[in-house]
Enzyme design. Structure first.
Site, PDB file in Angstrom:
ATOM      1  N   PRO A  83       0.818  -1.214   0.000  1.00 16.66           N
ATOM      2  CA  PRO A  83       0.000   0.000   0.000  1.00 16.66           C
ATOM      3  C   PRO A  83       0.855   1.269   0.000  1.00 16.66           C
ATOM      4  O   PRO A  83       1.910   1.326   0.633  1.00 16.66           O
ATOM      5  CB  PRO A  83      -0.792  -0.098   1.296  1.00 16.66           C
ATOM      6  N   LYS A 134      -2.696  -5.391   5.623  1.00 17.82           N
ATOM      7  CA  LYS A 134      -1.376  -5.601   5.036  1.00 17.82           C
ATOM      8  C   LYS A 134      -0.314  -5.405   6.122  1.00 17.82           C
ATOM      9  O   LYS A 134      -0.530  -4.664   7.085  1.00 17.82           O
ATOM     10  CB  LYS A 134      -1.117  -4.605   3.901  1.00 17.82           C
ATOM     11  N   ILE A 158      -2.565  -3.238  -3.868  1.00 17.03           N
ATOM     12  CA  ILE A 158      -2.891  -4.407  -4.673  1.00 17.03           C
ATOM     13  C   ILE A 158      -4.013  -5.194  -3.995  1.00 17.03           C
ATOM     14  O   ILE A 158      -3.892  -5.558  -2.822  1.00 17.03           O
ATOM     15  CB  ILE A 158      -1.657  -5.325  -4.831  1.00 17.03           C
TER      16      ILE A 158
END
Length: 118
Positions: free
Chosen positions: A2, A33, A65
């Site tokens: 990120p 994440k 992602i």
């Protein structure tokens, strides 16, 4: 991986100490994440206008992602990011705008390759 970029018209002295680290931890939690993969940039003291007004404001860009690709995902993320930003910056939610950008693994370079191959 990120990426979070906070742009604000607030001067640096009005930002809480450790804001970048706080945003890193919050992003990791919100997006699920590891913090070690989060990149944060904070820019302050910018000439900005939000909703036609130059009153203190902020814009947050979030790209990652696989976790910012749908309206449902972004609605949930938005609420949580707004909670963090309003608390940290002392701005009302009407003075903050968030943009979400989905990324593909081939769009991020790391360790002399792209995430597709890592």
């Amino acid at each position: 991986m990120p990426f979070v970029e906070l742009n604000t018209s607030l001067p640096a002295e009005r930002l809480p100490p450790g804001l970048a680290q706080t945003l890193c931890a919050a992003t990791a939690e919100i997006l699920g994440k590891p913090a070690e993969r989060v990149s944060v940039t904070v820019r302050s003291g910018l000439a900005m206008v939000v909703s036609g007004s130059a009153e203190p404001c902020a814009q947050l860009a979030v790209s990652s992602i696989g976790v910012v690709g749908t309206a449902e995902q972004n609605k949930a993320h938005s609420a949580r990011f707004f909670d963090v930003l309003t608390a940290q910056l002392g701005l009302g939610p009407d003075r903050i705008v968030i943009r979400f950008y989905p990324l593909e693994p081939w769009q991020i370079g790391k360790n002399r390759t792209v995430m597709t191959f890592l």
